[in-house]
Design an enzyme around this catalytic site. Structure first.
Site, short mmCIF file in Angstrom:
data_model
loop_
_atom_site.label_atom_id
_atom_site.label_comp_id
_atom_site.label_asym_id
_atom_site.label_seq_id
_atom_site.Cartn_x
_atom_site.Cartn_y
_atom_site.Cartn_z
N LYS A 150 0.88 -1.12 0.02
CA LYS A 150 -0.23 -0.03 -0.04
C LYS A 150 1.07 1.18 -0.03
CE LYS A 150 -1.76 2.85 2.49
NZ LYS A 150 -1.77 4.07 1.78
N GLU A 185 10.15 1.47 10.18
CA GLU A 185 11.17 2.57 10.03
C GLU A 185 10.55 3.89 10.19
OE1 GLU A 185 13.35 0.49 6.56
OE2 GLU A 185 14.11 0.78 8.55
N CYS A 229 13.52 10.97 6.87
CA CYS A 229 13.74 10.87 8.17
C CYS A 229 14.83 10.99 8.65
CB CYS A 229 13.18 9.32 8.18
SG CYS A 229 14.48 8.28 6.87
N GLU A 288 9.54 16.05 15.41
CA GLU A 288 9.82 16.13 13.91
C GLU A 288 8.93 16.99 13.22
OE1 GLU A 288 8.81 12.46 11.59
OE2 GLU A 288 10.75 12.41 10.82
P1 NAD Z 1 2.30 8.29 7.79
O1 NAD Z 1 2.69 7.52 9.15
O2 NAD Z 1 1.49 9.34 7.88
O3 NAD Z 1 2.01 7.08 6.36
C1 NAD Z 1 2.71 6.21 6.31
C2 NAD Z 1 2.07 5.11 5.42
O4 NAD Z 1 1.14 4.61 6.50
C3 NAD Z 1 1.18 5.73 4.35
O5 NAD Z 1 0.95 4.81 3.27
C4 NAD Z 1 -0.10 5.86 5.09
O6 NAD Z 1 -1.50 5.73 4.32
C5 NAD Z 1 -0.24 4.64 6.04
N1 NAD Z 1 -1.00 4.80 7.12
C6 NAD Z 1 -1.56 5.90 7.74
N2 NAD Z 1 -2.45 5.70 8.72
C7 NAD Z 1 -2.43 4.37 8.64
C8 NAD Z 1 -3.12 3.07 9.59
N3 NAD Z 1 -3.79 3.59 10.55
N4 NAD Z 1 -3.00 1.94 9.35
C9 NAD Z 1 -2.14 1.62 8.33
N5 NAD Z 1 -1.37 2.43 7.64
C10 NAD Z 1 -1.69 3.76 7.77
O7 NAD Z 1 3.82 8.82 7.33
P2 NAD Z 1 4.01 10.01 6.17
O8 NAD Z 1 3.69 11.24 6.53
O9 NAD Z 1 3.62 9.35 4.86
O10 NAD Z 1 5.60 9.84 6.10
C11 NAD Z 1 6.38 10.67 6.64
C12 NAD Z 1 6.88 9.84 8.13
O11 NAD Z 1 7.59 8.83 7.34
C13 NAD Z 1 7.93 10.70 8.93
O12 NAD Z 1 7.69 10.68 10.14
C14 NAD Z 1 9.34 10.34 8.36
O13 NAD Z 1 10.37 10.38 9.30
C15 NAD Z 1 9.12 8.60 8.17
N6 NAD Z 1 9.97 8.00 7.39
C16 NAD Z 1 10.77 7.06 7.92
C17 NAD Z 1 11.81 6.46 7.26
C18 NAD Z 1 12.85 5.45 7.87
O14 NAD Z 1 13.42 4.75 7.05
N7 NAD Z 1 12.74 5.42 9.35
C19 NAD Z 1 11.77 6.75 6.02
C20 NAD Z 1 11.06 7.73 5.25
C21 NAD Z 1 10.12 8.25 5.92
#
Ligand code: NAD
Length: 486
Positions: free
Chosen positions: A181, A256, A290, A386
């Protein structure tokens, strides 16, 4: 396949059983952050039923894919990598259009993903087991790594190519089938990558891509009883909720998560090179990374000089659409993100931070001028949360002990950086930081074959990339083989 197969669809569709499948719910438009009036394409807003159907297809395909010799699975990934290379320009342009990052960064992301893929394809021939001496005469005891079955990948929007590829490559090479997804904001790159994987010869059903919201499609994947493991990249709050759901049915999770990465500047032969490293790591993807450096911790003796140089560099960064060749900082992903970043800057100033980059005009839209906030205390929200934008805080310290305490003061534990001319200081800080990764004398650039991950609120489970990645996507089987009944 070309990217046009995704962009020119008349009916929005998921990728299921090797082809395009219309969802049973509504549809959502994917828009361009640099120009929200540019509706790039529409994709399904998938229902729980759409997810269930994709998981069932992946379950049906699992036995044959698991039985395919590992090296043959690796060959499919190698062909996929070749096709990604052939379509690199189209993919990079699509990424910039749906995510906003400068075109040069999108090209860099494709190149990086291909290097990770190159390493992972080879893992098919390195899935080693061990032999263990037996106490029973004539008996052979050995271990093998087995695929888990159907696994889910849930990815964020900030790396539309690297994030899905980093999960698909180890999951597929180890013999799992996958339902992905992608992020609601950037599903098109993922769909295009799926089309290329089909063209590379991936058997139908081994990969499904289901577009939609986290609350519906993502949540269903996390709770689905037939999904053996969930690899998630995204925010810490969402990751925590997914972990709770998966734990309830004793599945495994790889999370992650977010970061609040500090760079401690102790000493330097050439402060401008330190500024280069910090600036690049702070503003790439407009700070929506991140591993972005978002905090600078600096010794009092260097602080005024460093802040002056950082502020000058930040003030000169060119802000604009990712398609303009001279853009260094693109738009933020959404209006909400712009408001969030502005809110944090205002809160920081109200709590006593000093803005050292002057206000300046940026193009209308989702653009934020990169900001340096000096005299930030560790307890302020701008130093702890963040922010996910081009905002760098500076906290001044009087010695190495105080610096280590400030670097470690917070919930996250992804990456840390130390700049020092003194090996004793470098090693001491590297060992004392509670982070998954530490970089000495350079920014937070990681390598495409080296384990990558965080601790505390930044990550749970095996690190991704490199040799740790395949451990998450396999379980250990121990075989006791006696040639005859004792
Ligand atoms: P997010 O948590 O809002 O969404 C990530 C994914 O999870 C999306 O596909 C979203 O649709 C899905 N999602 C949202 N709610 C959900 C639920 N209740 N159940 C299952 N899936 C759900 O994050 P974002 O805004 O897309 O990305 C930014 C975040 O990602 C930042 O915190 C960043 O630091 C982190 N990030 C971490 C890494 C790493 O390797 N550690 C890499 C890239 C981004």
């Amino acid at each position: 396949m070309s990217v046009h197969e995704v962009l020119d669809r008349t009916e929005p569709a998921n990728f299921v059983r090797g082809g395009w499948k219309v969802g049973t719910g509504g549809v959502t438009a994917v828009t361009n952050p640099a120009d929200p009036a540019d509706r790039i394409a529409t994709v399904p807003d998938s229902t729980a039923g759409d997810v269930d159907a994709a998981v069932a297809v992946a379950g049906g395909a699992a036995p044959a894919w698991a039985a395919t010799p590992g090296p043959a699975r690796g060959d499919v990934l190698r062909r996929w990598n070749d096709l990604i290379g052939e379509h690199a320009e189209e993919l990079a342009a699509l990424m910039t259009r749906e995510m906003g990052k400068p075109l040069a960064e999108s090209r860099g992301e494709i190149g990086r993903a291909r290097l990770e893929l190159d390493y992972a394809a080879g893992e098919a021939t390195r899935l080693h087991g061990t032999t263990v001496p037996s106490r029973a005469a004539g008996q052979l005891v050995f271990t093998e790594r087995e695929p888990l079955g159907v696994v889910a990948a849930i990815t964020p929007w900030n790396f539309p190519a690297v994030a899905p590829i980093r999960k698909l490559e180890p999951a597929l090479v180890t013999g799992n089938t996958v339902v992905l997804k992608p992020a609601d904001a950037t599903p098109l790159t993922a769909l295009a990558l799926a089309g290329l994987l089909r063209d590379a010869g991936l058997p139908d059903g081994v990969l499904g891509v289901v577009c939609g919201t986290g609350a519906t499609a993502g949540a269903r994947l996390a709770e689905h009883p037939d999904v053996a493991a969930v690899s998630f990249t995204g925010s810490t709050a969402v990751g925590r909720g997914i972990a709770e759901k998966v734990a309830r049915r004793l599945g495994s999770v790889q999370l992650e998560l977010g970061g609040k990465n500090a760079a401690y500047v102790h000493s330097a032969h050439d402060l401008d090179r330190v500024v280069d490293q910090i600036t690049g790591a702070a503003v790439q993807a407009s700070g929506q990374r991140c591993t972005a450096i978002s905090r600078v911790i600096v010794d009092d003796s260097l602080a005024d000089d460093l802040v002056a140089r950082l502020s000058a560099r930040f003030s000169a960064l060119r802000v604009g659409p990712g398609t303009a060749t001279d853009t260094e900082v693109g738009p933020l992903i959404s209006d909400e993100a712009v408001q969030k970043v502005a809110g944090y800057i205002g809160r920081g100033l109200a709590e006593g931070a000093v803005r050292t980059t002057p206000e300046r005009d940026v193009p209308a839209g989702r653009y934020v001028a990169p900001v340096v906030l000096d005299h930030v205390r560790p307890e302020m929200a701008v130093a702890r949360d963040e922010i996910f934008g081009p905002v760098l805080t500076v906290t001044r310290v009087s010695d190495v002990d105080e610096a280590i305490a400030v670097v470690n003061d917070g919930d996250y534990g992804l990456a840390a950086v130390v700049f020092a001319t003194d090996l004793d200081v470098s090693l001491r800080v590297a060992r004392a930081t509670r982070t998954g990764m530490v970089h000495v004398n350079h920014g937070t650039t990681s390598q495409p074959h080296v384990p990558f991950g965080g601790v505390n609120a930044s990550g749970v489970g095996e690190f991704s990339i490199g040799y740790t990645s395949t451990e998450f996507f396999t379980s250990l089987k121990v075989v006791y083989l006696s040639p005859e009944v004792p």
